[in-house]
Each structure stands twice: as structure tokens, then as C-alpha cells.
Design an enzyme around this catalytic site. Structure first.
Site: not given
Ligand code: NAD
Length: 303
Positions: A163, A167
Site C-alpha cells: 500500500y 500510494k
Molecule cells: P472504502 O473501502 O470505504 O472505499 C474504497 C472504495 O473503492 C470502495 O467503495 C470499493 O468498493 C472501491 N473499490 C475497490 N477496488 C476497486 C476497483 N478495482 N475499482 C473500482 N472501485 C474499487 O475506503 P476509503 O477509506 O473511503 O478509501 C478511499 C481512498 O482513500 C482509498 O484510495 C484509500 O487508500 C485512501 N485512504 C484512506 C484513508 C482512510 O483513513 N480511510 C487513509 C489514507 C488513504
């Protein structure tokens, strides 16, 4: 006032979590939004799918949206998503690369398959979507692209080698595309969020969950894809706090040719790593120029 009238946005992974919050916030300010989430059905979306529910929320609030299910890791499907968007609304102004998955394990235990799966969704998914919208943005002379990076990529986190690598690679992608997009009206930024979503379920202390809403981050995402957006900027956000993360370099120490040894690097380490006069560097070649200037000044060479 930041508005998106006549602007068209694609938000990937927008069936829940942060993507949903970004999609709702963009639609509330007038953007027409394509709500993408994972799936293999292309344009056909069941009414009970998370993406369809987000579309219904947008429409109930008076906005315009449609759902498009596809895996961002599959370039053909992504091209069809972009074609469907252009067919419906004639343009694409905004791409929010948000889709993501986790396959957390220590590096000793993670399989190469698990490593690749994460790279495929985060890195190649963002590359695919960006590649597919890029020609439309170039032709329009306008575009806003947001990468979703993470503190894990910027600072590191145990158990997230796959990851963190993905990222961090998105920051590299942003750096280059911001430079390539500059004269074409395309600005490229990265968001480093921290939020309570299904992705972080069980990972965040319960007593701070209520602070870390996806909605607390959306204003930053919306600004980064607005007409007033900066470019080549990493905005970190969480719990309503917004901060910019920078890559900087220390001023540097010149070692004369006859003193260039590992021992000399060790001996001067305190100066080499001294952060008091850090500099920002605009591009890779600017770094080369700076080193050449320091070295030539030291040896009295006129450039
Ligand atoms: P989440 O799991 O709620 O949302 C991710 C979404 O991406 C889901 O709806 C999932 O179905 C969709 N997804 C997964 N694989 C996919 C694919 N191959 N094609 C299309 N859609 C796909 O998680 P989140 O926390 O809302 O994460 C959103 C983004 O933020 C991600 O890139 C995550 O890495 C990043 N992020 C989140 C956090 C956090 O604290 N939540 C921190 C750093 C980065």
C-alpha cells in the site's frame, strides 16, 4: 464561491467512504458526477448497489449523476466508462482517483500476488483512469486530477509495504503529470486523508472515530479539483484539519574530489542532514542544476 456548473466529474470507488463524500460534495456544488465503484456490469447497475444508492442521494438533493461499475484495474473497462461519460455529458473536467483496497501484512508474510493486487488498484487504477481522461482534458485545455495518496506512502506504516509503495508512487505520478499538464490547463494534486471508513474499520481508536468523518475531508478534495486549485500539492486532511506535506532537501555539502569517500560522508553527516536550510526543488533537472552550481562555485568554475 467554488462552483462546478457545467463541470463533469468522475469519482472512482465512490460507492462508500471518502469517494461517496467527495461525489456528494461535488454534486452539491453543481458538478455532474459519474459514481464509479467496483463491478463487472458496465453501465448496468442494480438499484441496491452502493453506487446506485449514492446516485439516488445526489438526485434526491437535486443533482445529476449516474453510476458506472467497473474495476479501475482493467483499462478496457475504464475506457468504456470514460466513453460513456463523454457520450452522456460531452466532456470530463474532473477525475478523482479514489478507489482502493488493502491487503495488509508484514513484508515477510505478504505474497507477491497481494503486493500486485494493491498496486493494480491504487497505482494502475489511477494510471488507467488518468490515461483515459487525459486526451479529453488536453483537447479542452482544462482538467483537474486528484490522486489519493496516504500517510502510509509519505511516512510509512507497519504492514503496508504494498500500500505504501502504491500510494507513494501516486505522488511520483502527480509530480510528473503536474509538470506535463501545466501548459494544457491541467492541474494535478494529491489528497492524503485519514478517515473512519470500512477500510479503516477496527484500525482507529473508538474514541476518535466520530472526529474522522469522510465529510470532514471532502472540502479539501473539492478545493483541489476546483478552478482555483493549486497544482503538484499534497493536501493531508483529517478530523477537519488540513495541512500541506512537502518533499524537501537539505542545503547539501560539497566534497572535493580528493575528499570523496564514505568516511567523509560519515564525518560530514550532521551537516549533510542538517534541515535548517532546506530547499524545495521544482523538477529533477532543477536539482541537477543546483548541484552543478554548488560544485562549480566551490571549484571556481564559471557556468
Ligand atoms: P472504502 O473501502 O470505504 O472505499 C474504497 C472504495 O473503492 C470502495 O467503495 C470499493 O468498493 C472501491 N473499490 C475497490 N477496488 C476497486 C476497483 N478495482 N475499482 C473500482 N472501485 C474499487 O475506503 P476509503 O477509506 O473511503 O478509501 C478511499 C481512498 O482513500 C482509498 O484510495 C484509500 O487508500 C485512501 N485512504 C484512506 C484513508 C482512510 O483513513 N480511510 C487513509 C489514507 C488513504
Amino acid at each position: 464561491m467554488i462552483e462546478f456548473d457545467n463541470r463533469v466529474a468522475i469519482v472512482t470507488g465512490a460507492g462508500g467512504g471518502l469517494g461517496r463524500a467527495h461525489a456528494l460534495a461535488l454534486a452539491a456544488r453543481g458538478a455532474k458526477v459519474v459514481v464509479n465503484d467496483v463491478g463487472t456490469t458496465g453501465g448496468v447497475v442494480g438499484a441496491d448497489s452502493p453506487a446506485a444508492r449514492v446516485v439516488a442521494e445526489i438526485e434526491d438533493a437535486g443533482g445529476e449523476a449516474f453510476a458506472y461499475l467497473c474495476d479501475v484495474g482493467d483499462f478496457d473497462s475504464v475506457e468504456q466508462l470514460v466513453a460513456a461519460t463523454v457520450q452522456r455529458w460531452g466532456r470530463i473536467d474532473i477525475l478523482v482517483n479514489n478507489a482502493g483496497i488493502l491487503r495488509d501484512k508484514s513484508f515477510a508474510k505478504v505474497s507477491l500476488d497481494e503486493f500486485r493486487q494493491v498496486l493494480d488498484v491504487h497505482l494502475m487504477g489511477s494510471v488507467h483512469c488518468t490515461k483515459a481522461v487525459w486526451p479529453h482534458m488536453v483537447a479542452q485545455g482544462y482538467g483537474r486530477i486528484l490522486m489519493t495518496t496516504s500517510a502510509s506512502g509519505i511516512y510509512g506504516n507497519f504492514g503496508q509495504a504494498n500500500y505504501g509503495a502504491a500510494k507513494s508512487a501516486l505522488v511520483g505520478l502527480m509530480n510528473v503529470l503536474a509538470i506535463e499538464g501545466e501548459r494544457k490547463g491541467i492541474r494535478v494534486n494529491a489528497l492524503a486523508p485519514t478517515a473512519a471508513t470500512q477500510m479503516t474499520d477496527g484500525l482507529i481508536d473508538e474514541d476518535i472515530l466520530g472526529l474522522l468523518t469522510p465529510e470532514s475531508i471532502a472540502p479539501g478534495a473539492v478545493f483541489l479539483v476546483s478552478e482555483r486549485a493549486p497544482t503538484k500539492t499534497i493536501l493531508a486532511a483529517g478530523a477537519g484539519v488540513f495541512a500541506v506535506a512537502h518533499m524537501k532537501e537539505t542545503a547539501g555539502v560539497y566534497l572535493a574530489e580528493d575528499a570523496r569517500s564514505p568516511e567523509a560522508v560519515a564525518a560530514r553527516w550532521a551537516e549533510i542532514s542538517d534541515t535548517s536550510e532546506q530547499v524545495s526543488t521544482a523538477s529533477a533537472f532543477d536539482q541537477t542544476k543546483r548541484y552543478a552550481e554548488i560544485a562549480s562555485a566551490e571549484i571556481g568554475l564559471a557556468l
